[in-house]
Design a protein around this motif. Structure first.
Motif, PDB file in Angstrom:
ATOM      1  N   ILE A  11      13.656   3.204   2.651  1.00  0.00           N
ATOM      2  CA  ILE A  11      12.512   3.632   3.464  1.00  0.00           C
ATOM      3  C   ILE A  11      11.467   4.240   2.527  1.00  0.00           C
ATOM      4  O   ILE A  11      11.798   5.098   1.696  1.00  0.00           O
ATOM      5  CB  ILE A  11      12.922   4.721   4.489  1.00  0.00           C
ATOM      6  N   VAL A  12      10.226   3.814   2.679  1.00  0.00           N
ATOM      7  CA  VAL A  12       9.138   4.392   1.875  1.00  0.00           C
ATOM      8  C   VAL A  12       8.054   4.879   2.832  1.00  0.00           C
ATOM      9  O   VAL A  12       7.413   4.067   3.520  1.00  0.00           O
ATOM     10  CB  VAL A  12       8.544   3.367   0.888  1.00  0.00           C
ATOM     11  N   THR A  13       7.833   6.201   2.888  1.00  0.00           N
ATOM     12  CA  THR A  13       6.712   6.698   3.700  1.00  0.00           C
ATOM     13  C   THR A  13       5.455   6.697   2.827  1.00  0.00           C
ATOM     14  O   THR A  13       5.531   6.767   1.599  1.00  0.00           O
ATOM     15  CB  THR A  13       6.965   8.108   4.270  1.00  0.00           C
ATOM     16  N   GLY A  14       4.304   6.598   3.478  1.00  0.00           N
ATOM     17  CA  GLY A  14       3.055   6.511   2.719  1.00  0.00           C
ATOM     18  C   GLY A  14       2.879   5.150   2.072  1.00  0.00           C
ATOM     19  O   GLY A  14       2.138   4.997   1.094  1.00  0.00           O
ATOM     20  N   ALA A  15       3.546   4.136   2.638  1.00  0.00           N
ATOM     21  CA  ALA A  15       3.611   2.812   2.002  1.00  0.00           C
ATOM     22  C   ALA A  15       2.294   2.038   2.045  1.00  0.00           C
ATOM     23  O   ALA A  15       2.164   0.994   1.400  1.00  0.00           O
ATOM     24  CB  ALA A  15       4.709   1.977   2.676  1.00  0.00           C
ATOM     25  N   ALA A  16       1.301   2.565   2.805  1.00  0.00           N
ATOM     26  CA  ALA A  16       0.060   1.787   2.954  1.00  0.00           C
ATOM     27  C   ALA A  16      -0.922   1.996   1.811  1.00  0.00           C
ATOM     28  O   ALA A  16      -1.933   1.294   1.734  1.00  0.00           O
ATOM     29  CB  ALA A  16      -0.614   2.156   4.283  1.00  0.00           C
ATOM     30  N   SER A  17      -0.655   2.942   0.918  1.00  0.00           N
ATOM     31  CA  SER A  17      -1.670   3.251  -0.097  1.00  0.00           C
ATOM     32  C   SER A  17      -1.029   3.876  -1.338  1.00  0.00           C
ATOM     33  O   SER A  17       0.094   4.391  -1.282  1.00  0.00           O
ATOM     34  CB  SER A  17      -2.688   4.232   0.507  1.00  0.00           C
ATOM     35  N   GLY A  18      -1.749   3.808  -2.437  1.00  0.00           N
ATOM     36  CA  GLY A  18      -1.435   4.580  -3.636  1.00  0.00           C
ATOM     37  C   GLY A  18       0.002   4.505  -4.134  1.00  0.00           C
ATOM     38  O   GLY A  18       0.552   3.420  -4.326  1.00  0.00           O
ATOM     39  N   ILE A  19       0.592   5.674  -4.331  1.00  0.00           N
ATOM     40  CA  ILE A  19       1.942   5.760  -4.922  1.00  0.00           C
ATOM     41  C   ILE A  19       2.978   5.135  -4.000  1.00  0.00           C
ATOM     42  O   ILE A  19       3.914   4.464  -4.459  1.00  0.00           O
ATOM     43  CB  ILE A  19       2.294   7.246  -5.213  1.00  0.00           C
ATOM     44  N   GLY A  20       2.806   5.337  -2.692  1.00  0.00           N
ATOM     45  CA  GLY A  20       3.754   4.746  -1.740  1.00  0.00           C
ATOM     46  C   GLY A  20       3.713   3.228  -1.783  1.00  0.00           C
ATOM     47  O   GLY A  20       4.756   2.564  -1.773  1.00  0.00           O
ATOM     48  N   ALA A  21       2.498   2.670  -1.846  1.00  0.00           N
ATOM     49  CA  ALA A  21       2.365   1.196  -1.908  1.00  0.00           C
ATOM     50  C   ALA A  21       2.987   0.666  -3.201  1.00  0.00           C
ATOM     51  O   ALA A  21       3.701  -0.351  -3.195  1.00  0.00           O
ATOM     52  CB  ALA A  21       0.890   0.805  -1.807  1.00  0.00           C
ATOM     53  N   ALA A  22       2.737   1.375  -4.316  1.00  0.00           N
ATOM     54  CA  ALA A  22       3.299   0.930  -5.606  1.00  0.00           C
ATOM     55  C   ALA A  22       4.828   1.036  -5.595  1.00  0.00           C
ATOM     56  O   ALA A  22       5.532   0.184  -6.152  1.00  0.00           O
ATOM     57  CB  ALA A  22       2.718   1.782  -6.742  1.00  0.00           C
ATOM     58  N   THR A  23       5.341   2.075  -4.931  1.00  0.00           N
ATOM     59  CA  THR A  23       6.804   2.263  -4.871  1.00  0.00           C
ATOM     60  C   THR A  23       7.441   1.183  -3.993  1.00  0.00           C
ATOM     61  O   THR A  23       8.477   0.608  -4.352  1.00  0.00           O
ATOM     62  CB  THR A  23       7.122   3.678  -4.327  1.00  0.00           C
ATOM     63  N   ALA A  24       6.795   0.904  -2.849  1.00  0.00           N
ATOM     64  CA  ALA A  24       7.316  -0.155  -1.969  1.00  0.00           C
ATOM     65  C   ALA A  24       7.324  -1.489  -2.717  1.00  0.00           C
ATOM     66  O   ALA A  24       8.301  -2.257  -2.650  1.00  0.00           O
ATOM     67  CB  ALA A  24       6.455  -0.251  -0.710  1.00  0.00           C
TER      68      ALA A  24
END
Ligand SMILES: NC(=O)c1ccc[n+]([C@@H]2O[C@H](COP(=O)([O-])OP(=O)(O)OC[C@H]3O[C@@H](n4cnc5c(N)ncnc54)[C@H](O)[C@@H]3O)[C@@H](O)[C@H]2O)c1
Length: 265
Positions: A11-24
């Motif tokens: 699960i990755v929260t904040g997945a729509a932008s920035g660090i979350g998107a890069a992590t996803a």
């Protein structure tokens, strides 16, 4: 060596932008099934839950939707966050209370040997000096009570982002202690990272201060540089790393510490 995460659900929260998107994107590239959680819809094709993580109710509803998609998960990267330019209640709601509620709701679904990574910040390096306020805030059973308890404390409401990330550092230790032997919980504390939030940090902390820090390290971090550390903490190579914070600031804290020592010499 990069881990092979085939068969893992993350699960990755904040997945729509920035660090979350890069992590996803990093977890997906390594073979994991990623379930993104965000108030905004991300580009890309991974599983996604649209949610407002600013309240315990929103976090609980998001956890419920995640459970419907995946009864067991291997890890949670809690990356969603808002800057100090947002109202202080929102900052503490998303960065601390929502994060905690979401994690607690999903802890029973994390498989044995799983993990949680919380995004903190280098601005939280002095968290231990505010231990009393942090534990008083985190110790309130009711979120509304917790927010009311700090509303007259200008040191907290006027520095809500710093306080929120200080709480994340302390919460990470509490979560690691509470899940010892079953789920590892760590935090990551970046310095400035090139994401949309950086302009808000400039407005909040002052452009000169933030740009000064960025120029010292030869630039802001890429979101991928932070995602790589989250991936490390999720990997078997980090199997004995628990209750730790990894500072990922390009050497900024080292510079500041050394400069302070030299000034006092
Ligand atoms: N960029 C930096 O310089 C920096 C430095 C230190 C720490 N951080 C932390 O890293 C994390 C990621 O930040 P980023 O730089 O990628 O910023 P970002 O603004 O690019 O991403 C933040 C994400 O969180 C989501 N979000 C915000 N409020 C939400 C809510 N109520 N419900 C659901 N989703 C919500 C946003 O929609 C967005 O997709 C944050 O916790 C931030 O505090 C960032």
């Amino acid at each position: 060596m990069e881990p092979n995460l085939t068969g893992r659900t993350i699960i990755v929260t904040g997945a729509a932008s920035g660090i979350g998107a890069a992590t996803a994107a990093a977890f997906t590239r390594l073979g994991a099934r990623v379930i993104g959680v965000d108030r905004n819809v991300p580009d890309g094709s991974s599983d996604f839950v649209r949610a407002d993580l600013s309240t315990a109710e929103g976090a609980a509803a998001a956890a419920e939707e995640v459970r419907a998609l995946a009864p067991t998960v291997d890890g949670i990267a809690n990356i969603a966050g808002v800057p100090g330019t947002a109202p202080w209640r929102t900052v503490l709601g998303v960065n601390v209370l929502g994060l905690r509620a979401f994690t607690e709701a999903l802890l029973p679904s994390i498989s044995e040997g799983g993990w949680v990574v919380n995004l903190a910040s280098n601005v939280a390096d002095g968290w231990a000096a505010r231990e009393t306020q942090i534990h008083a805030f985190l110790g309130r059973a009711d979120d509304a009570d917790a927010l009311t308890s700090v509303e007259d404390d200008a040191e907290i409401t006027g520095n809500s982002y710093r306080f929120s990330k200080e709480c994340v550092r302390a919460l990470t230790l509490a979560q690691a202690a509470g899940t010892l032997g079953r789920v590892r919980v760590n935090s990551v504390s970046p310095g400035p990272v090139s994401t949309p939030i950086l302009d808000d940090f400039k407005r909040d902390h002052g452009t000169a201060k933030v740009e000064g820090a960025i120029s010292l390290t030869g630039g802001a971090a890429s979101p991928e540089a932070i995602a790589d550390v989250v991936v490390f903490l999720a990997s078997p190579a980090a199997r004995w790393v628990n209750g730790s914070d990894i500072r990922v600031d390009g050497g900024l804290a080292a510079h500041r510490y050394t400069e302070a020592v030299q000034q006092h010499a």
